[in-house]
Design a protein around this motif. Structure first.
Motif, PDB file in Angstrom:
ATOM      1  N   ALA A   1     -92.306  15.430  46.017  1.00  0.00           N
ATOM      2  CA  ALA A   1     -92.465  15.973  47.360  1.00  0.00           C
ATOM      3  C   ALA A   1     -93.873  15.717  47.883  1.00  0.00           C
ATOM      4  O   ALA A   1     -94.857  15.959  47.179  1.00  0.00           O
ATOM      5  CB  ALA A   1     -92.178  17.473  47.368  1.00  0.00           C
TER       6      ALA A   1
ATOM      7  N   LEU B   1     -92.444  23.521  52.693  1.00  0.00           N
ATOM      8  CA  LEU B   1     -91.267  23.146  51.919  1.00  0.00           C
ATOM      9  C   LEU B   1     -90.811  24.325  51.085  1.00  0.00           C
ATOM     10  O   LEU B   1     -91.611  24.957  50.385  1.00  0.00           O
ATOM     11  CB  LEU B   1     -91.574  21.965  51.007  1.00  0.00           C
ATOM     12  CG  LEU B   1     -90.467  21.523  50.042  1.00  0.00           C
ATOM     13  CD1 LEU B   1     -89.226  21.065  50.796  1.00  0.00           C
ATOM     14  CD2 LEU B   1     -90.969  20.419  49.113  1.00  0.00           C
TER      15      LEU B   1
ATOM     16  N   LEU C   1     -88.822  13.857  48.884  1.00  0.00           N
ATOM     17  CA  LEU C   1     -88.913  14.730  50.048  1.00  0.00           C
ATOM     18  C   LEU C   1     -90.276  14.546  50.718  1.00  0.00           C
ATOM     19  O   LEU C   1     -91.309  14.590  50.038  1.00  0.00           O
ATOM     20  CB  LEU C   1     -88.736  16.191  49.639  1.00  0.00           C
ATOM     21  CG  LEU C   1     -87.496  16.512  48.785  1.00  0.00           C
ATOM     22  CD1 LEU C   1     -87.540  17.959  48.326  1.00  0.00           C
ATOM     23  CD2 LEU C   1     -86.221  16.224  49.550  1.00  0.00           C
TER      24      LEU C   1
ATOM     25  N   VAL D   1     -92.380  16.187  53.969  1.00  0.00           N
ATOM     26  CA  VAL D   1     -92.457  17.186  55.039  1.00  0.00           C
ATOM     27  C   VAL D   1     -93.782  16.966  55.754  1.00  0.00           C
ATOM     28  O   VAL D   1     -94.852  17.296  55.225  1.00  0.00           O
ATOM     29  CB  VAL D   1     -92.359  18.617  54.486  1.00  0.00           C
ATOM     30  CG1 VAL D   1     -92.299  19.621  55.640  1.00  0.00           C
ATOM     31  CG2 VAL D   1     -91.137  18.767  53.588  1.00  0.00           C
TER      32      VAL D   1
ATOM     33  N   VAL E   1     -96.037  17.070  50.997  1.00  0.00           N
ATOM     34  CA  VAL E   1     -95.893  18.200  51.913  1.00  0.00           C
ATOM     35  C   VAL E   1     -97.144  18.349  52.774  1.00  0.00           C
ATOM     36  O   VAL E   1     -98.239  18.608  52.266  1.00  0.00           O
ATOM     37  CB  VAL E   1     -95.637  19.509  51.141  1.00  0.00           C
ATOM     38  CG1 VAL E   1     -95.298  20.635  52.123  1.00  0.00           C
ATOM     39  CG2 VAL E   1     -94.518  19.334  50.129  1.00  0.00           C
TER      40      VAL E   1
ATOM     41  N   ARG F   1     -90.929  21.943  58.902  1.00  0.00           N
ATOM     42  CA  ARG F   1     -90.459  22.844  57.859  1.00  0.00           C
ATOM     43  C   ARG F   1     -89.167  22.284  57.273  1.00  0.00           C
ATOM     44  O   ARG F   1     -88.350  21.711  58.000  1.00  0.00           O
ATOM     45  CB  ARG F   1     -90.210  24.260  58.398  1.00  0.00           C
ATOM     46  CG  ARG F   1     -91.391  24.872  59.131  1.00  0.00           C
ATOM     47  CD  ARG F   1     -91.125  26.311  59.514  1.00  0.00           C
ATOM     48  NE  ARG F   1     -91.088  27.170  58.337  1.00  0.00           N
ATOM     49  CZ  ARG F   1     -92.162  27.714  57.760  1.00  0.00           C
ATOM     50  NH1 ARG F   1     -93.370  27.494  58.268  1.00  0.00           N
ATOM     51  NH2 ARG F   1     -92.038  28.484  56.701  1.00  0.00           N
ATOM     52  N   LEU F   2     -88.985  22.469  55.977  1.00  0.00           N
ATOM     53  CA  LEU F   2     -87.767  21.993  55.321  1.00  0.00           C
ATOM     54  C   LEU F   2     -87.392  22.951  54.198  1.00  0.00           C
ATOM     55  O   LEU F   2     -88.232  23.298  53.368  1.00  0.00           O
ATOM     56  CB  LEU F   2     -87.972  20.594  54.747  1.00  0.00           C
ATOM     57  CG  LEU F   2     -86.774  19.987  53.990  1.00  0.00           C
ATOM     58  CD1 LEU F   2     -85.592  19.774  54.934  1.00  0.00           C
ATOM     59  CD2 LEU F   2     -87.162  18.685  53.303  1.00  0.00           C
TER      60      LEU F   2
ATOM     61  N   LEU G   1     -95.770  25.673  50.014  1.00  0.00           N
ATOM     62  CA  LEU G   1     -94.690  25.317  49.092  1.00  0.00           C
ATOM     63  C   LEU G   1     -94.161  26.568  48.430  1.00  0.00           C
ATOM     64  O   LEU G   1     -94.936  27.415  47.967  1.00  0.00           O
ATOM     65  CB  LEU G   1     -95.199  24.361  48.007  1.00  0.00           C
ATOM     66  CG  LEU G   1     -94.232  24.080  46.837  1.00  0.00           C
ATOM     67  CD1 LEU G   1     -93.053  23.227  47.311  1.00  0.00           C
ATOM     68  CD2 LEU G   1     -94.956  23.420  45.674  1.00  0.00           C
TER      69      LEU G   1
END
Length: 236
Positions: free
Chosen positions: A91, A97, A57, A59, A93, A64-65, A126
């Protein structure tokens, strides 16, 4: 079976989030279900012993996710001497996230490893929640091991491993919880708080809350109280 999911979230015009990369292979399909939300959908039963799922992932700043699953994952043992099944989330970020998967149920004889490794930019946010139930109703528990590592600007903020189930070092009856839930949040600080079989501890610009017990539904309610959220619906 090897599974790979890749999602990239990027800031778009007018403050919107665009997803230039949304792809998957193996046991999981990924679908965009909202402006900033994707859901993972199982395309095969499992995971079974030896299955390996990796989520990558990204971001980017300003994006935003939210990543969700549509159903609980039921971990099953494989025949023979197979390694544990695994789910690994990596991830990067720069924006925000939010990870909240449906519960992982580890059946008798199954072994599962979960990893979250998040690398945050200085201003990133996060929120990640883990929900685990060892064994189905009337069933002996399987074994689950979860590792969470969060770094901000290359500096570790949290690195912890929890082992549950028969054979785990810290799982010794009568202290042998079959349900476990935890949320780690980086973005705003909160003070230390405790409840029955639950605790929230402060981190640098964040916090981590953990609850445990025999059944997942009351465990999630205790966690929600420490998170300051509405109690979760009783589903398990």
């Amino acid at each position: 079976m090897r599974t790979l999911v890749e999602v990239v979230a990027r800031a778009g015009p007018g403050g919107r989030t665009v997803l230039p990369v949304v792809r998957s292979s193996g046991q999981l399909a990924v679908r965009r279900t909202g402006p900033t939300t994707v859901h993972l959908v199982a395309t095969a039963f499992g995971p079974l012993g030896g299955d390996d799922a990796e989520l990558r992932l990204v971001v980017e700043p300003g994006a935003r996710l939210a990543v969700r699953t549509v159903a609980a994952a039921v971990v099953l043992p494989a025949r023979g001497d197979s390694p544990p099944s695994a789910q690994r989330v990596h991830a990067e970020v720069g924006g925000a996230l939010d990870l909240r998967f449906e519960p992982t149920v580890v059946t008798r004889g199954a072994r599962h490893r979960a990893l979250l490794h998040a690398q945050l930019d200085d201003g990133a946010e996060l929120t990640a929640t883990e929900q685990v139930q060892l064994g189905r109703v009337g069933e002996e528990p399987g074994r689950w091991t979860g590792t969470t590592r969060v770094e901000r600007g290359g500096v570790p903020v949290l690195h912890t491993t929890v082992g549950l189930g028969p054979g785990a070092a810290a799982w010794s009856p009568p202290v042998a919880p079959r349900a476990y839930a935890s949320t780690v949040h980086l973005g705003r600080s909160r003070d230390r708080a405790t409840d029955t079989d639950a605790v929230r501890l402060p981190l640098d610009r964040g916090w981590v809350a953990t609850a445990w017990g025999e059944r997942l539904a009351p465990t999630l309610r205790r966690l929600a109280l420490l998170e300051g959220a509405a109690p979760a619906e009783e589903a398990l």
